[in-house]
Design a protein around this motif. Structure first.
Motif, PDB file in Angstrom:
ATOM      1  N   SER A 185       0.913  -1.227  -0.046  1.00 19.39           N
ATOM      2  CA  SER A 185       0.066   0.001  -0.033  1.00 19.39           C
ATOM      3  C   SER A 185       1.017   1.228  -0.082  1.00 19.39           C
ATOM      4  O   SER A 185       0.627   2.341  -0.847  1.00 19.39           O
ATOM      5  CB  SER A 185      -0.886   0.134   1.313  1.00 19.39           C
ATOM      6  N   LEU A 186       1.715   1.276   0.781  1.00 18.62           N
ATOM      7  CA  LEU A 186       2.699   2.426   0.644  1.00 18.62           C
ATOM      8  C   LEU A 186       3.555   2.464  -0.547  1.00 18.62           C
ATOM      9  O   LEU A 186       3.453   3.730  -1.037  1.00 18.62           O
ATOM     10  CB  LEU A 186       3.719   2.219   2.118  1.00 18.62           C
ATOM     11  N   GLU A 187       3.876   1.529  -0.927  1.00 22.02           N
ATOM     12  CA  GLU A 187       4.665   1.786  -2.548  1.00 22.02           C
ATOM     13  C   GLU A 187       3.657   2.126  -3.576  1.00 22.02           C
ATOM     14  O   GLU A 187       4.104   3.117  -4.315  1.00 22.02           O
ATOM     15  CB  GLU A 187       5.076   0.129  -2.898  1.00 22.02           C
ATOM     16  N   LEU A 188       2.217   1.548  -3.478  1.00 22.56           N
ATOM     17  CA  LEU A 188       1.422   2.175  -4.467  1.00 22.56           C
ATOM     18  C   LEU A 188       1.161   3.601  -4.274  1.00 22.56           C
ATOM     19  O   LEU A 188       0.559   4.465  -5.202  1.00 22.56           O
ATOM     20  CB  LEU A 188       0.120   1.378  -4.130  1.00 22.56           C
ATOM     21  N   ARG A 189       1.241   4.224  -3.018  1.00 21.52           N
ATOM     22  CA  ARG A 189       1.028   5.563  -2.744  1.00 21.52           C
ATOM     23  C   ARG A 189       2.219   6.241  -3.160  1.00 21.52           C
ATOM     24  O   ARG A 189       2.072   7.537  -2.854  1.00 21.52           O
ATOM     25  CB  ARG A 189       0.321   5.799  -1.325  1.00 21.52           C
TER      26      ARG A 189
END
Length: 279
Positions: free
Chosen positions: A23-27
């Motif tokens: 999720s962090l990487e996608l954001r």
């Protein structure tokens, strides 16, 4: 000494940590993998740093099997614990699905000042050994694969952006060795002739021979699978001595590239996905 099997509690905690990283990487947010590894190990039964890394790489493999992107840097390892395949789908939340849809459908805008910076920066991947392929997992009926990778394949804006970058790369490559007349003739065949040609770009070798380039672009890591049509495979078979598949990956701020030359079936494992039914 036999390895201790991972408990459900350990697997649940590890999958939860992995999904937070995804999720962090996608954001577009950064995180420290080493620090996260250390914090996670406090919740586990005396697991080593390497054991946690390996489990994260197993999760990458399960996500690829489900047609999803994975956390970049965790190389997929397909020797996967059955319990892991049971747990992972339950952690694909509606919020994560929406985040992936938005990321996959987003417009691709990448500016590379020097196209020659794309000079092959990684070695091409090798095919998975047969004994590993034979352990491939088919998700049960209750687990619906997401297949955002097919959705990404259909993102025309991403495909166009990748082809435009490869066009600039091929022209710069030829100009760099003084072949301006060949650089001027590099052709984006997918635009001038359509998608049925079997390749995307007609370029040239330094001796003037044709170079037929198929471009496959992904925002995600280099282990991300890609879709290729029957006509593209057949074209690579009949033109193996002139054919090269360019795999653009991490197509965000700093895209990277590797090349698969020749008959595509000798470089990758091809899996039949669809059939056309006729009368």
């Amino acid at each position: 000494m036999a390895r201790r099997p991972w408990s459900r509690l350990e697997v649940e905690a590890t999958v939860r940590d992995y999904m937070e990283m995804l999720s962090l990487e996608l954001r577009g947010e950064t995180f420290n993998k080493k620090q996260r590894n250390e914090r996670l190990r406090e919740l586990l039964d005396n697991r080593s740093h390497g054991a946690v890394e390996y489990k994260h790489e197993n999760i990458s493999a399960v996500l690829i099997e489900l047609g999803m992107p994975y956390v970049n840097g965790y190389k997929p390892r397909f020797n996967v614990q059955a319990l892991l395949r049971e747990v992972v789908p339950g952690h694909i939340s509606p919020e994560l699905r929406q985040m992936i849809v938005a990321d996959v459908d987003a417009e691709a805008r990448v500016e590379v000042a020097d196209p020659l910076a794309l000079e092959v920066v990684v070695a091409p991947l090798r095919r998975m050994p047969k004994e590993v392929r034979d352990r491939a997992w088919t998700p049960p009926d209750r687990v619906v694969p997401v297949d955002y990778l097919r959705r990404e394949e259909g993102n025309r804006r991403l495909g166009d952006a990748g082809e435009a970058l490869v066009m600039a790369y091929e022209q710069a490559r030829l100009q760099h060795v003084g072949l301006d007349h060949l650089a001027r003739n590099v052709e984006q065949v997918s635009k001038t002739q359509g998608d049925r040609a079997g390749y995307d770009i007609r370029s040239y070798e330094e001796d003037g021979r044709d170079r037929f380039v198929e471009v496959k672009t992904t925002r995600y890591g280099k282990f991300t699978p890609f879709y290729i049509s029957d006509s593209e495979v057949r074209f690579s078979e009949t033109n193996w001595d002139k054919y090269q598949l360019y795999r653009l990956f991490e197509f965000r701020e700093q895209p990277k590239l590797f090349v698969l030359p020749g008959n595509i079936s000798t470089n990758v494992n091809l899996e039949a996905i669809n059939f056309r039914a006729g009368f």
